[in-house]
Design a protein around this motif. Sequence first.
Motif, PDB file in Angstrom:
ATOM      1  N   LEU A 100       0.863  -1.182   0.000  1.00 56.19           N
ATOM      2  CA  LEU A 100       0.000   0.000   0.000  1.00 56.19           C
ATOM      3  C   LEU A 100       0.899   1.232   0.000  1.00 56.19           C
ATOM      4  CD1 LEU A 100      -2.692   1.508   0.227  1.00 56.19           C
ATOM      5  CD2 LEU A 100      -2.555   1.214   2.715  1.00 56.19           C
ATOM      6  N   THR A 101       0.826   2.007  -1.067  1.00 58.17           N
ATOM      7  CA  THR A 101       1.612   3.237  -1.169  1.00 58.17           C
ATOM      8  C   THR A 101       0.735   4.422  -0.796  1.00 58.17           C
ATOM      9  OG1 THR A 101       2.943   2.286  -2.952  1.00 58.17           O
ATOM     10  CG2 THR A 101       3.015   4.678  -2.679  1.00 58.17           C
ATOM     11  N   VAL A 102       1.129   5.103   0.252  1.00 58.54           N
ATOM     12  CA  VAL A 102       0.378   6.275   0.724  1.00 58.54           C
ATOM     13  C   VAL A 102       1.156   7.524   0.323  1.00 58.54           C
ATOM     14  CG1 VAL A 102      -0.592   7.498   2.703  1.00 58.54           C
ATOM     15  CG2 VAL A 102      -0.589   4.989   2.639  1.00 58.54           C
ATOM     16  N   GLY A 103       0.579   8.275  -0.569  1.00 57.27           N
ATOM     17  CA  GLY A 103       1.246   9.481  -1.041  1.00 57.27           C
ATOM     18  C   GLY A 103       0.867  10.689  -0.200  1.00 57.27           C
ATOM     19  N   ALA A 104       1.734  11.658  -0.227  1.00 53.62           N
ATOM     20  CA  ALA A 104       1.464  12.900   0.506  1.00 53.62           C
ATOM     21  C   ALA A 104       0.852  13.927  -0.444  1.00 53.62           C
ATOM     22  CB  ALA A 104       2.756  13.463   1.095  1.00 53.62           C
ATOM     23  N   PRO A 105      -0.151  14.633   0.015  1.00 54.38           N
ATOM     24  CA  PRO A 105      -0.696  15.705  -0.834  1.00 54.38           C
ATOM     25  C   PRO A 105       0.318  16.824  -0.937  1.00 54.38           C
ATOM     26  CG  PRO A 105      -1.603  15.854   1.372  1.00 54.38           C
ATOM     27  CD  PRO A 105      -0.791  14.592   1.332  1.00 54.38           C
ATOM     28  N   PRO A 106       0.265  17.618  -1.978  1.00 57.52           N
ATOM     29  CA  PRO A 106       1.215  18.725  -2.096  1.00 57.52           C
ATOM     30  C   PRO A 106       0.985  19.753  -0.992  1.00 57.52           C
ATOM     31  CG  PRO A 106      -0.524  18.916  -3.741  1.00 57.52           C
ATOM     32  CD  PRO A 106      -0.695  17.570  -3.096  1.00 57.52           C
ATOM     33  N   GLN A 162      -6.221  22.983 -11.093  1.00 57.86           N
ATOM     34  CA  GLN A 162      -7.565  23.238 -11.618  1.00 57.86           C
ATOM     35  C   GLN A 162      -8.195  24.345 -10.784  1.00 57.86           C
ATOM     36  OE1 GLN A 162      -8.997  21.926 -14.507  1.00 57.86           O
ATOM     37  NE2 GLN A 162     -10.249  23.716 -14.047  1.00 57.86           N
ATOM     38  N   TRP A 163      -8.296  25.534 -11.405  1.00 61.92           N
ATOM     39  CA  TRP A 163      -8.836  26.702 -10.718  1.00 61.92           C
ATOM     40  C   TRP A 163     -10.317  26.874 -11.026  1.00 61.92           C
ATOM     41  CZ3 TRP A 163      -6.243  30.072  -7.481  1.00 61.92           C
ATOM     42  CH2 TRP A 163      -4.851  29.994  -7.455  1.00 61.92           C
ATOM     43  N   THR A 164     -11.062  27.349 -10.041  1.00 62.31           N
ATOM     44  CA  THR A 164     -12.432  27.812 -10.230  1.00 62.31           C
ATOM     45  C   THR A 164     -12.594  29.072  -9.400  1.00 62.31           C
ATOM     46  OG1 THR A 164     -13.236  26.419  -8.407  1.00 62.31           O
ATOM     47  CG2 THR A 164     -13.392  25.503 -10.657  1.00 62.31           C
ATOM     48  N   GLY A 165     -13.511  29.916  -9.846  1.00 59.19           N
ATOM     49  CA  GLY A 165     -13.701  31.149  -9.110  1.00 59.19           C
ATOM     50  C   GLY A 165     -14.934  31.904  -9.562  1.00 59.19           C
ATOM     51  N   PRO A 166     -15.131  33.098  -9.044  1.00 55.55           N
ATOM     52  CA  PRO A 166     -16.312  33.902  -9.363  1.00 55.55           C
ATOM     53  C   PRO A 166     -16.420  34.193 -10.863  1.00 55.55           C
ATOM     54  CG  PRO A 166     -15.124  34.810  -7.484  1.00 55.55           C
ATOM     55  CD  PRO A 166     -14.254  33.753  -8.070  1.00 55.55           C
ATOM     56  N   ASN A 167     -17.647  34.512 -11.259  1.00 56.71           N
ATOM     57  CA  ASN A 167     -17.930  34.931 -12.639  1.00 56.71           C
ATOM     58  C   ASN A 167     -17.592  33.830 -13.635  1.00 56.71           C
ATOM     59  OD1 ASN A 167     -19.028  36.938 -14.275  1.00 56.71           O
ATOM     60  ND2 ASN A 167     -17.018  37.765 -14.801  1.00 56.71           N
ATOM     61  N   VAL A 220      -8.262  26.274  -5.913  1.00 53.59           N
ATOM     62  CA  VAL A 220      -7.433  25.523  -6.849  1.00 53.59           C
ATOM     63  C   VAL A 220      -7.198  24.129  -6.272  1.00 53.59           C
ATOM     64  CG1 VAL A 220      -5.294  26.457  -5.839  1.00 53.59           C
ATOM     65  CG2 VAL A 220      -5.271  25.458  -8.141  1.00 53.59           C
ATOM     66  N   ILE A 221      -7.433  23.128  -7.102  1.00 56.14           N
ATOM     67  CA  ILE A 221      -7.120  21.746  -6.745  1.00 56.14           C
ATOM     68  C   ILE A 221      -5.738  21.452  -7.299  1.00 56.14           C
ATOM     69  CG2 ILE A 221      -7.765  19.328  -7.014  1.00 56.14           C
ATOM     70  CD1 ILE A 221     -10.660  20.268  -7.408  1.00 56.14           C
ATOM     71  N   VAL A 222      -4.798  21.176  -6.400  1.00 61.27           N
ATOM     72  CA  VAL A 222      -3.417  20.925  -6.788  1.00 61.27           C
ATOM     73  C   VAL A 222      -3.105  19.448  -6.577  1.00 61.27           C
ATOM     74  CG1 VAL A 222      -1.007  21.573  -6.438  1.00 61.27           C
ATOM     75  CG2 VAL A 222      -2.828  23.261  -6.071  1.00 61.27           C
ATOM     76  N   LYS A 223      -2.595  18.811  -7.619  1.00 60.87           N
ATOM     77  CA  LYS A 223      -2.224  17.399  -7.527  1.00 60.87           C
ATOM     78  C   LYS A 223      -0.713  17.272  -7.492  1.00 60.87           C
ATOM     79  CE  LYS A 223      -6.243  15.160  -9.647  1.00 60.87           C
ATOM     80  NZ  LYS A 223      -6.712  14.227 -10.699  1.00 60.87           N
ATOM     81  N   SER A 224      -0.238  16.281  -6.684  1.00 59.77           N
ATOM     82  CA  SER A 224       1.188  15.988  -6.624  1.00 59.77           C
ATOM     83  C   SER A 224       1.509  14.845  -7.576  1.00 59.77           C
ATOM     84  CB  SER A 224       1.586  15.603  -5.195  1.00 59.77           C
ATOM     85  OG  SER A 224       0.962  14.383  -4.836  1.00 59.77           O
ATOM     86  N   SER A 229       2.293  11.982  -6.811  1.00 56.89           N
ATOM     87  CA  SER A 229       1.732  10.730  -6.307  1.00 56.89           C
ATOM     88  C   SER A 229       0.251  10.585  -6.634  1.00 56.89           C
ATOM     89  CB  SER A 229       1.920  10.661  -4.785  1.00 56.89           C
ATOM     90  OG  SER A 229       1.151  11.671  -4.141  1.00 56.89           O
ATOM     91  N   GLY A 230      -0.328  11.608  -7.246  1.00 58.15           N
ATOM     92  CA  GLY A 230      -1.754  11.577  -7.564  1.00 58.15           C
ATOM     93  C   GLY A 230      -2.620  12.130  -6.447  1.00 58.15           C
ATOM     94  N   CYS A 231      -2.019  12.504  -5.327  1.00 61.99           N
ATOM     95  CA  CYS A 231      -2.785  13.082  -4.230  1.00 61.99           C
ATOM     96  C   CYS A 231      -3.036  14.555  -4.498  1.00 61.99           C
ATOM     97  CB  CYS A 231      -2.034  12.900  -2.910  1.00 61.99           C
ATOM     98  SG  CYS A 231      -1.805  11.157  -2.468  1.00 61.99           S
ATOM     99  N   GLN A 232      -4.081  15.069  -3.920  1.00 64.68           N
ATOM    100  CA  GLN A 232      -4.447  16.443  -4.195  1.00 64.68           C
ATOM    101  C   GLN A 232      -4.867  17.160  -2.929  1.00 64.68           C
ATOM    102  OE1 GLN A 232      -7.655  15.609  -6.973  1.00 64.68           O
ATOM    103  NE2 GLN A 232      -9.185  16.192  -5.447  1.00 64.68           N
ATOM    104  N   VAL A 233      -4.811  18.477  -3.026  1.00 67.21           N
ATOM    105  CA  VAL A 233      -5.254  19.334  -1.937  1.00 67.21           C
ATOM    106  C   VAL A 233      -5.944  20.535  -2.561  1.00 67.21           C
ATOM    107  CG1 VAL A 233      -3.146  20.703  -1.810  1.00 67.21           C
ATOM    108  CG2 VAL A 233      -4.548  20.436   0.230  1.00 67.21           C
ATOM    109  N   THR A 234      -6.909  21.072  -1.852  1.00 69.74           N
ATOM    110  CA  THR A 234      -7.614  22.251  -2.329  1.00 69.74           C
ATOM    111  C   THR A 234      -7.181  23.457  -1.502  1.00 69.74           C
ATOM    112  OG1 THR A 234      -9.533  20.963  -3.033  1.00 69.74           O
ATOM    113  CG2 THR A 234      -9.861  23.323  -2.710  1.00 69.74           C
ATOM    114  N   ALA A 235      -6.738  24.491  -2.192  1.00 69.95           N
ATOM    115  CA  ALA A 235      -6.326  25.727  -1.539  1.00 69.95           C
ATOM    116  C   ALA A 235      -7.213  26.864  -2.034  1.00 69.95           C
ATOM    117  CB  ALA A 235      -4.857  26.034  -1.831  1.00 69.95           C
ATOM    118  N   THR A 236      -7.468  27.815  -1.176  1.00 69.95           N
ATOM    119  CA  THR A 236      -8.330  28.936  -1.548  1.00 69.95           C
ATOM    120  C   THR A 236      -7.648  30.250  -1.239  1.00 69.95           C
ATOM    121  OG1 THR A 236      -9.399  28.974   0.625  1.00 69.95           O
ATOM    122  CG2 THR A 236     -10.409  27.591  -1.077  1.00 69.95           C
ATOM    123  N   VAL A 237      -8.099  31.288  -1.935  1.00 74.50           N
ATOM    124  CA  VAL A 237      -7.612  32.628  -1.669  1.00 74.50           C
ATOM    125  C   VAL A 237      -8.742  33.617  -1.965  1.00 74.50           C
ATOM    126  CG1 VAL A 237      -6.616  32.821  -3.998  1.00 74.50           C
ATOM    127  CG2 VAL A 237      -5.841  34.351  -2.189  1.00 74.50           C
TER     128      VAL A 237
END
Length: 638
Positions: A314-320, A347-352, A376-380, A382-390
């Motif tokens: 089982l390979t557990v990857g770290a999200p970016p 992958q960015w999404t935002g207003p308008n 923005v959904i950022v993938k590393s 390893s295929g793992c992802q994290v969602t960051a907002t601003v």
Amino acid sequence: MEAKKLLPLISFFLILLVRKTNAQSLGDPVVSITFGSGSSTHSGALPADSGSTSYTYSSANFPSDGSYTIENTTAGAGNVWWSATDHTGNTGGYMMVVNASVSKTDYFYKRTITGLCSNTTYQFSAWVVNLLRSNDISPPNITFAIEKTDGTIIQSFNTGTIARTSNNYQWVQESFNFTLPAGVGDVVIKMINNSAGGAPANDLAIDDIVFRPYGPVIEASFSTSSSANTASACSNVPQTYTLNTTIPSGYTVLWQYKNGSGAWTDLTGANSTSSNYQITSPSVAGTYYYRAVTAQAGNINSALCRSASNVLTLTVGAPPQSTATANTPVCAGTTLTLSASTGVSYQWTGPNGFTSAIQSPTIDNVTAAAAGTYSVIVKSSSGCQVTATVPVVVNAQPVAAVDAVEPICEGSSVTLNASGGSTYSWLPATGLSDASIANPVASPTDNTLYTVTVSNGTCISTATVQVDVIKKPVANAGPNRYITQGQSTTLNGSTKGTNVSYYWTPTDNLSSSLELTPTASPMEDITYTLHVVSNSGCGDEATDQVFVRVYKKVVIPNTFTPNGDGVNDTWAIEALNTYQTSTTQVFNRYGGLVFKSTGYPEAWDGRSNGQGIPSGTYYYVIDLKNGNVMSGWVMVVY
């Protein structure tokens, strides 16, 4: 030499056994003898916990017949043996080197193993090598025997001849399987040399002796519908997996994982009856290993009795470790720049309705509709992802305005009026009463374009206003002129100022009174005045004068008769008296000065130093001091 011959035979049989049983599952080694490792060539006699031998220990690089040594290379034995190293190739790894006895002995290696499980199948294996390089009159031939402690043979295996190799030495694995009878848990392993030693004959090495449980095949997987041996997860998104296997008839199963030190450990709550086990992926990135072990019922808790399944990974990857940033707040009409870090895809999404798949997208000419939260959904890798907002703030852009102004006269001022913001800044500051207010007083000396920067506290806008300066009139009549009566001269007038007109007074003897450079032809001395007037009404009339000196025409007679008869008694030079700074000199034929006068106030009467000069021809030089010098002769006659 017999021991060396026995080892190759063992290798041959072990290979056969492995081939016959590769459909089975092996357990962890009950015994694993590698003979250790070290920096010195020899390690000393065989330790008691590694087995026993009927041969004599020798520290020689080439032991004699009936002797053995423990060493990490045979390079020092000369050219009879191959220069061999241990089977695993470990740096400094030791092996048991045997020079077989000329007379066959009971055994050259023996080891007692206790605590095994009856009615359980085991596999024995060892690696052997024929050391002889070029000739072998009696190759190794080894019998592996598994005995009860009373000497009763449970099972034996013969390697047959372990032949010499011609190109280089070659390690061969020999293995076989056996099943312990009921009630038997302790056994003795023997390696018997079936060939006699000699010169050269039956020289061998043995290494990596392993004894382990050997049970029926059990296949483990991450899915009941698949034989998947690998799975992946992300440390920030726990996943549930079910480990699956089949339980052979008469056997039981226990689930294990490999801990941080590399040892297999029972999973919490794992039991000896379930064919599946549920796990949740760890929250720390890394590689995790799982397996099932099996044994006959009642033996599952003994590591000496269990065989193992294939290993599940089982390979557990770290999200970016990604963050989202923006150049916020921004002003409407400018460019919004977004950015994400540490990833391989975005992958960015935002207003308008905003979307983007690049790391640092931009939005040009933003409006208030662009304000809000961007994700923005950022993938590393390893295929793992994290969602960051601003969050993004878009501030309104002020509308700078400034009133137009009329041209001003030189030396005058005008008030500038700007609007549209809360703070103001003017450039250039030259000529302004205060460059940081909305309505400064401007007193420029020349035409100036003023720019005002208007701010509402966060955003700025600019506007401009042109202040034109009407220059006052300036007159310049030019330098004075000097002419001789009857000549003409050009007046060199000039003006300064904005939108001016000009004229000359008086107009006497001028070619035009409305030209800056008219032609003047006066007969007498005269002063002309240049008048300059602003057509815009800026400043008083400007004037400047030029004097024109008109010299009389000088007429020089070449004879006079100073005899006192009242007729032509003096040298009467017409108009010379008008040249008040002129000089007149008269010389005799010898160069002597006989007359000198400045301005010629009185005509020369022919005397020099009070005495009349003799009749004759005399020479004169008249300098009018206006650039004209006249010379010639005059005759004095009595």
